[in-house]
Design an enzyme around this catalytic site. Structure first.
Site, PDB file in Angstrom:
ATOM      1  N   HIS A 108      -8.834 -55.452  29.800  1.00 19.54           N
ATOM      2  CA  HIS A 108      -9.397 -54.247  30.531  1.00 19.54           C
ATOM      3  C   HIS A 108      -8.327 -54.661  31.588  1.00 19.54           C
ATOM      4  CE1 HIS A 108     -12.906 -52.835  28.587  1.00 19.54           C
ATOM      5  NE2 HIS A 108     -13.736 -54.235  28.235  1.00 19.54           N
ATOM      6  N   GLU A 151     -22.023 -26.681  22.332  1.00 23.30           N
ATOM      7  CA  GLU A 151     -23.380 -25.463  21.684  1.00 23.30           C
ATOM      8  C   GLU A 151     -23.501 -25.084  20.980  1.00 23.30           C
ATOM      9  OE1 GLU A 151     -25.766 -25.356  23.384  1.00 23.30           O
ATOM     10  OE2 GLU A 151     -25.075 -26.950  25.325  1.00 23.30           O
ATOM     11  N   GLU A 152     -22.011 -24.938  19.439  1.00 25.21           N
ATOM     12  CA  GLU A 152     -22.195 -24.203  18.916  1.00 25.21           C
ATOM     13  C   GLU A 152     -22.005 -25.093  17.549  1.00 25.21           C
ATOM     14  OE1 GLU A 152     -17.205 -22.900  17.861  1.00 25.21           O
ATOM     15  OE2 GLU A 152     -17.290 -21.821  19.833  1.00 25.21           O
TER      16      GLU A 152
END
Length: 146
Positions: free
Chosen positions: A113, A3-4
């Site tokens: 993989h 969020e920052e």
């Protein structure tokens, strides 16, 4: 933390940072072992240097600068054809904010993989030398317009 800096689900760093140019560093299919389909993956060998991608989603000016940097750094390299989206972060960079100059350098990897993936340390070292030379040679204001 997210969020920052304003990150939300699905947002890429290329969107948040708004770069002029970006290079994705990935692994690519080495095709120097039995049972790999070279028609699908092209030809790339472990120990022969990183794969510099060329294709529709790769900026041609950036491609030329990466090849020049590899030559100047005296590192081996291979060219990989990418006729469509690469399935790597190079796509996110290229499509971000109306289009950014994007490149892709892949390190050849055998048995991708699987539990027995193998790569050559010399390819990693060549990739570092290539990127270092590219960054050292990059000039402010470089025009990536083809």
């Amino acid at each position: 933390m997210q969020e920052e800096i304003g990150l939300r689900g699905g947002t890429t760093s290329a969107w948040c940072c708004d770069p002029v140019v970006g290079i994705a560093v990935e692994v690519g299919h080495a095709t120097d072992y039995p049972d790999i389909d070279k028609r699908k993956h092209g030809e790339a060998n472990c120990g022969e240097g990183p794969i510099i991608a060329r294709g529709a989603n790769i900026n041609p000016v950036l491609f030329d600068l990466l090849v020049a940097a590899a030559d100047k750094a005296k590192v081996p390299y291979q060219i990989g054809a990418e006729p469509r989206g690469t399935g790597t972060d190079a796509n996110a960079i290229q499509l971000s904010r109306g289009g950014k100059a994007a490149g892709l350098i892949s390190i050849p990897l055998r048995y991708m993989h699987t539990p027995t993936e193998v790569l050559a340390l010399s390819d990693l070292e060549a990739t570092v030398k290539l990127l270092t030379r590219f960054v050292m040679d990059l000039k402010p204001g470089t025009d990536f317009t083809p």
